[in-house]
Design a protein around this motif. Sequence first.
Motif, PDB file in Angstrom:
ATOM      1  N   THR A   1     -10.033   8.019   1.534  1.00 58.07           N
ATOM      2  CA  THR A   1      -9.480   6.684   1.749  1.00 58.07           C
ATOM      3  C   THR A   1      -8.979   6.161   0.400  1.00 58.07           C
ATOM      4  O   THR A   1      -9.689   6.238  -0.607  1.00 58.07           O
ATOM      5  CB  THR A   1     -10.572   5.734   2.293  1.00 58.07           C
ATOM      6  N   HIS A   2      -7.758   5.641   0.404  1.00 53.76           N
ATOM      7  CA  HIS A   2      -7.175   5.117  -0.845  1.00 53.76           C
ATOM      8  C   HIS A   2      -7.462   3.615  -0.935  1.00 53.76           C
ATOM      9  O   HIS A   2      -7.118   2.859  -0.027  1.00 53.76           O
ATOM     10  CB  HIS A   2      -5.668   5.392  -0.870  1.00 53.76           C
ATOM     11  N   VAL A   3      -8.112   3.219  -2.030  1.00 51.38           N
ATOM     12  CA  VAL A   3      -8.557   1.830  -2.198  1.00 51.38           C
ATOM     13  C   VAL A   3      -7.885   1.235  -3.437  1.00 51.38           C
ATOM     14  O   VAL A   3      -8.013   1.767  -4.545  1.00 51.38           O
ATOM     15  CB  VAL A   3     -10.097   1.751  -2.363  1.00 51.38           C
ATOM     16  N   TYR A   4      -7.168   0.130  -3.232  1.00 52.91           N
ATOM     17  CA  TYR A   4      -6.458  -0.547  -4.330  1.00 52.91           C
ATOM     18  C   TYR A   4      -7.143  -1.873  -4.649  1.00 52.91           C
ATOM     19  O   TYR A   4      -7.415  -2.669  -3.749  1.00 52.91           O
ATOM     20  CB  TYR A   4      -5.010  -0.814  -3.940  1.00 52.91           C
TER      21      TYR A   4
ATOM     22  N   VAL B   1       1.688   0.401  -4.716  1.00 50.64           N
ATOM     23  CA  VAL B   1       0.878   1.012  -3.638  1.00 50.64           C
ATOM     24  C   VAL B   1       1.638   2.189  -3.047  1.00 50.64           C
ATOM     25  O   VAL B   1       2.714   2.018  -2.480  1.00 50.64           O
ATOM     26  CB  VAL B   1       0.559  -0.036  -2.541  1.00 50.64           C
ATOM     27  N   GLU B   2       1.063   3.373  -3.173  1.00 52.10           N
ATOM     28  CA  GLU B   2       1.778   4.589  -2.755  1.00 52.10           C
ATOM     29  C   GLU B   2       1.286   5.158  -1.426  1.00 52.10           C
ATOM     30  O   GLU B   2       1.819   6.161  -0.964  1.00 52.10           O
ATOM     31  CB  GLU B   2       1.634   5.662  -3.842  1.00 52.10           C
ATOM     32  N   HIS B   3       0.268   4.563  -0.832  1.00 49.06           N
ATOM     33  CA  HIS B   3      -0.325   5.165   0.365  1.00 49.06           C
ATOM     34  C   HIS B   3      -0.309   4.195   1.553  1.00 49.06           C
ATOM     35  O   HIS B   3      -0.576   3.009   1.382  1.00 49.06           O
ATOM     36  CB  HIS B   3      -1.764   5.593   0.081  1.00 49.06           C
ATOM     37  N   LYS B   4      -0.021   4.743   2.727  1.00 48.38           N
ATOM     38  CA  LYS B   4      -0.129   3.947   3.948  1.00 48.38           C
ATOM     39  C   LYS B   4      -1.587   3.930   4.390  1.00 48.38           C
ATOM     40  O   LYS B   4      -2.374   4.773   3.992  1.00 48.38           O
ATOM     41  CB  LYS B   4       0.746   4.565   5.046  1.00 48.38           C
ATOM     42  N   LYS B   5      -1.916   2.971   5.222  1.00 47.11           N
ATOM     43  CA  LYS B   5      -3.290   2.848   5.743  1.00 47.11           C
ATOM     44  C   LYS B   5      -4.321   2.786   4.618  1.00 47.11           C
ATOM     45  O   LYS B   5      -5.397   3.373   4.700  1.00 47.11           O
ATOM     46  CB  LYS B   5      -3.616   4.026   6.677  1.00 47.11           C
ATOM     47  N   CYS B   6      -3.970   2.079   3.552  1.00 40.09           N
ATOM     48  CA  CYS B   6      -4.883   1.964   2.414  1.00 40.09           C
ATOM     49  C   CYS B   6      -5.794   0.751   2.600  1.00 40.09           C
ATOM     50  O   CYS B   6      -5.623  -0.046   3.530  1.00 40.09           O
ATOM     51  CB  CYS B   6      -4.097   1.832   1.107  1.00 40.09           C
ATOM     52  N   VAL B   7      -6.755   0.629   1.699  1.00 42.30           N
ATOM     53  CA  VAL B   7      -7.640  -0.543   1.667  1.00 42.30           C
ATOM     54  C   VAL B   7      -7.203  -1.401   0.477  1.00 42.30           C
ATOM     55  O   VAL B   7      -7.008  -0.885  -0.623  1.00 42.30           O
ATOM     56  CB  VAL B   7      -9.118  -0.115   1.488  1.00 42.30           C
TER      57      VAL B   7
ATOM     58  N   LYS C   1     -15.123  10.578  -0.932  1.00 44.18           N
ATOM     59  CA  LYS C   1     -14.586   9.783   0.187  1.00 44.18           C
ATOM     60  C   LYS C   1     -13.446   8.848  -0.214  1.00 44.18           C
ATOM     61  O   LYS C   1     -12.625   8.481   0.626  1.00 44.18           O
ATOM     62  CB  LYS C   1     -15.713   8.934   0.793  1.00 44.18           C
ATOM     63  N   TYR C   2     -13.449   8.412  -1.478  1.00 43.97           N
ATOM     64  CA  TYR C   2     -12.493   7.369  -1.880  1.00 43.97           C
ATOM     65  C   TYR C   2     -11.733   7.743  -3.147  1.00 43.97           C
ATOM     66  O   TYR C   2     -12.289   8.339  -4.061  1.00 43.97           O
ATOM     67  CB  TYR C   2     -13.231   6.044  -2.139  1.00 43.97           C
ATOM     68  N   LYS C   3     -10.476   7.338  -3.168  1.00 42.18           N
ATOM     69  CA  LYS C   3      -9.706   7.415  -4.410  1.00 42.18           C
ATOM     70  C   LYS C   3      -9.344   5.977  -4.736  1.00 42.18           C
ATOM     71  O   LYS C   3      -8.798   5.264  -3.892  1.00 42.18           O
ATOM     72  CB  LYS C   3      -8.460   8.271  -4.201  1.00 42.18           C
ATOM     73  N   THR C   4      -9.705   5.522  -5.928  1.00 36.70           N
ATOM     74  CA  THR C   4      -9.504   4.104  -6.269  1.00 36.70           C
ATOM     75  C   THR C   4      -8.386   3.925  -7.293  1.00 36.70           C
ATOM     76  O   THR C   4      -8.162   4.789  -8.151  1.00 36.70           O
ATOM     77  CB  THR C   4     -10.802   3.479  -6.809  1.00 36.70           C
ATOM     78  N   TYR C   5      -7.710   2.804  -7.160  1.00 33.87           N
ATOM     79  CA  TYR C   5      -6.591   2.463  -8.044  1.00 33.87           C
ATOM     80  C   TYR C   5      -6.711   0.984  -8.393  1.00 33.87           C
ATOM     81  O   TYR C   5      -7.215   0.197  -7.594  1.00 33.87           O
ATOM     82  CB  TYR C   5      -5.237   2.667  -7.330  1.00 33.87           C
ATOM     83  N   THR C   6      -6.229   0.611  -9.558  1.00 39.00           N
ATOM     84  CA  THR C   6      -6.197  -0.817  -9.921  1.00 39.00           C
ATOM     85  C   THR C   6      -4.744  -1.223 -10.168  1.00 39.00           C
ATOM     86  O   THR C   6      -3.948  -0.428 -10.684  1.00 39.00           O
ATOM     87  CB  THR C   6      -7.026  -1.091 -11.187  1.00 39.00           C
ATOM     88  N   ILE C   7      -4.418  -2.440  -9.765  1.00 45.16           N
ATOM     89  CA  ILE C   7      -3.046  -2.942  -9.954  1.00 45.16           C
ATOM     90  C   ILE C   7      -3.095  -4.119 -10.934  1.00 45.16           C
ATOM     91  O   ILE C   7      -3.619  -5.180 -10.602  1.00 45.16           O
ATOM     92  CB  ILE C   7      -2.417  -3.405  -8.622  1.00 45.16           C
TER      93      ILE C   7
END
Length: 219
Positions: free
Chosen positions: A5-8, A57-63, A29-35
């Motif tokens: 799951t991609h989490v921003y 944000v590069e992923h659809k259905k992200c958190v 389970k998770y790949k995290t990114y900060t903006i």
Amino acid sequence: MKEVTHVYFVPGMAADVSIFEYINLSEEKYKTYTIPWKIPKKNESMESYAKRMCEEVEHKKCVLIGVSFGGIMVQEMSKYLNVSKLIVISSVKTKHELPKRMRLVRKTKAYKLMPTSLVSKIDNWEKLAFGDFAKKRAAMYQKYLSVNDKTYLDWAIEKIVCWDQEEVIDGIVHIHGSKDIVFPISYIDNCITVEKGTHVMIINRARWFNKHLPEIIEN
């Protein structure tokens, strides 16, 4: 194998993305990114700015997870993205949850008089602090509040107090501290309450988030 799951994450007003440094989610389970925050263009609208933030944000259905003003921002961003979960922390879901003093500031347009240039010129917050506890807190603010551009601060303050969201976004999850003095919990509806959590609990209550965020994301 379950896909990750991609989490921003979007930080609070003027805060650096390092406020999330103690948040540890399972890498399986998770790949995290900060903006990080961008400097607003002259007279830029909230919509235009949110769309620029969405470019990260590069992923659809992200958190999407936002803290304080970042919570307002992820709500605006979610209007242009396909998100699976929207989580706000130490924030507000509509303009009706803003405290009375902020609503008054909006009515009187007093936000135009705030001395944001002073905030952006204080190189060492510790000089303003007295006592060990205050010094620690000042050092913390100095570390995490790194966006001190006057254009950004003026813009962000106006966008918070003049935010026009009327309705709560469907499915949003709101996590709020019982001791938040920026957005007092007495104005907040329908939230997961963190007892004794303050406005900066993403930093000093990180263990709570590391324990509970996975179940909140999954449910």
